[in-house]
Design an enzyme around this catalytic site. Sequence first.
Site, PDB file in Angstrom:
ATOM      1  N   HIS A  95      -6.921  -2.492   6.740  1.00 26.38           N
ATOM      2  CA  HIS A  95      -7.340  -2.127   5.380  1.00 26.38           C
ATOM      3  C   HIS A  95      -7.287  -3.363   4.481  1.00 26.38           C
ATOM      4  O   HIS A  95      -6.381  -4.197   4.606  1.00 26.38           O
ATOM      5  CB  HIS A  95      -6.425  -1.029   4.835  1.00 26.38           C
ATOM      6  CG  HIS A  95      -6.979  -0.380   3.603  1.00 26.38           C
ATOM      7  ND1 HIS A  95      -6.911  -0.977   2.370  1.00 26.38           N
ATOM      8  CD2 HIS A  95      -7.648   0.781   3.425  1.00 26.38           C
ATOM      9  CE1 HIS A  95      -7.498  -0.192   1.470  1.00 26.38           C
ATOM     10  NE2 HIS A  95      -7.956   0.886   2.089  1.00 26.38           N
ATOM     11  N   GLU A  97      -6.347  -3.773   1.562  1.00 29.70           N
ATOM     12  CA  GLU A  97      -5.110  -3.949   0.796  1.00 29.70           C
ATOM     13  C   GLU A  97      -4.024  -4.594   1.664  1.00 29.70           C
ATOM     14  O   GLU A  97      -3.202  -5.364   1.174  1.00 29.70           O
ATOM     15  CB  GLU A  97      -4.651  -2.592   0.218  1.00 29.70           C
ATOM     16  CG  GLU A  97      -5.570  -2.153  -0.918  1.00 29.70           C
ATOM     17  CD  GLU A  97      -5.651  -0.655  -1.134  1.00 29.70           C
ATOM     18  OE1 GLU A  97      -4.811   0.101  -0.615  1.00 29.70           O
ATOM     19  OE2 GLU A  97      -6.605  -0.222  -1.827  1.00 29.70           O
TER      20      GLU A  97
HETATM   21  P1  13P Z   1     -11.022   4.818  -3.183  1.00 30.80           P
HETATM   22  O1  13P Z   1     -11.732   6.025  -2.602  1.00 30.80           O
HETATM   23  O2  13P Z   1      -9.921   5.174  -4.121  1.00 30.80           O
HETATM   24  O3  13P Z   1     -11.977   3.808  -3.715  1.00 30.80           O
HETATM   25  O4  13P Z   1     -10.260   4.112  -1.927  1.00 30.80           O
HETATM   26  C1  13P Z   1     -10.963   3.851  -0.778  1.00 30.80           C
HETATM   27  C2  13P Z   1     -10.021   3.370   0.252  1.00 30.80           C
HETATM   28  O5  13P Z   1      -9.489   2.277   0.163  1.00 30.80           O
HETATM   29  C3  13P Z   1      -9.722   4.260   1.387  1.00 30.80           C
HETATM   30  O6  13P Z   1      -9.022   3.597   2.377  1.00 30.80           O
END
Ligand code: 13P
Length: 252
Positions: A95, A97
Amino acid sequence: MRKVVAGNWKMHKDRSGATDLIATLVAAKSGLPSGVEVIIAPPFPFLALAVEGVKGSAIAVAAQNCHQAAQGAYTGEVSAPMLASMGVSACLVGHSERREYFGETDLLVAQKVKALLEAGITPIYCCGEKQEERTAGRHFEVVSAQMKDALGALDPEQLMKVVVAYEPVWAIGTGLTATAAEAQEMHAFIRGLLRSHGNDVANAVPVLYGGSCKPDNAAELFAGPDVNGGLIGGAALDADQFLSIIRAAGDS
Ligand code: 13P
């Protein structure tokens, strides 16, 4: 082609909020399209209650992360075999993040994918370009490198057990969504990369879209022939919104 809608809760909810959301989803599931695989990915502390809560329903439970080693002196970490032993059947990996805030490289992500497959867990492999990479016209090159570095060493049989999620970083949590055409274009590109490992792989691996996918844009996004569902962040924290997105996948 399989259709999958997965909810990534990120670092949200507490015990009672998690319990309520799971109970509402389980109660609603009977009225939902049977052709859509539904996965929820709560934070680690809620995995046990999620596995217990979804028993008897078709909802599967995913983790959001794992360590690449099976066990060892890695304080604070959780391994793939531990997740498997708890009844967790999928796990997010790569991911943006994790890449951005925790320094995860494609090499590390590749090790985690391998660890998950060895533990019998479905890796939900996330890839996607940043805003500046798209602006520079490098989005295909970036996604191609991410796919190759993290999944390139897998054989077709292993690859067929992976789910790919295309999440353009600029669309995550921003309210900016790729247009349906932009999503389909990248999904078709990813399908082509998968096809280089064989038609069986290309036809077996669902490619999900993630990034501000909401009830009001889900149907349009899922209409793309290479968009096989979604990886949902913010809208997965609300049962009504998540259920509405699952229905949109069922109708696509
Ligand atoms: P959002 O739907 O909040 O943009 O997040 C997407 C996401 O990172 C799912 O892993």
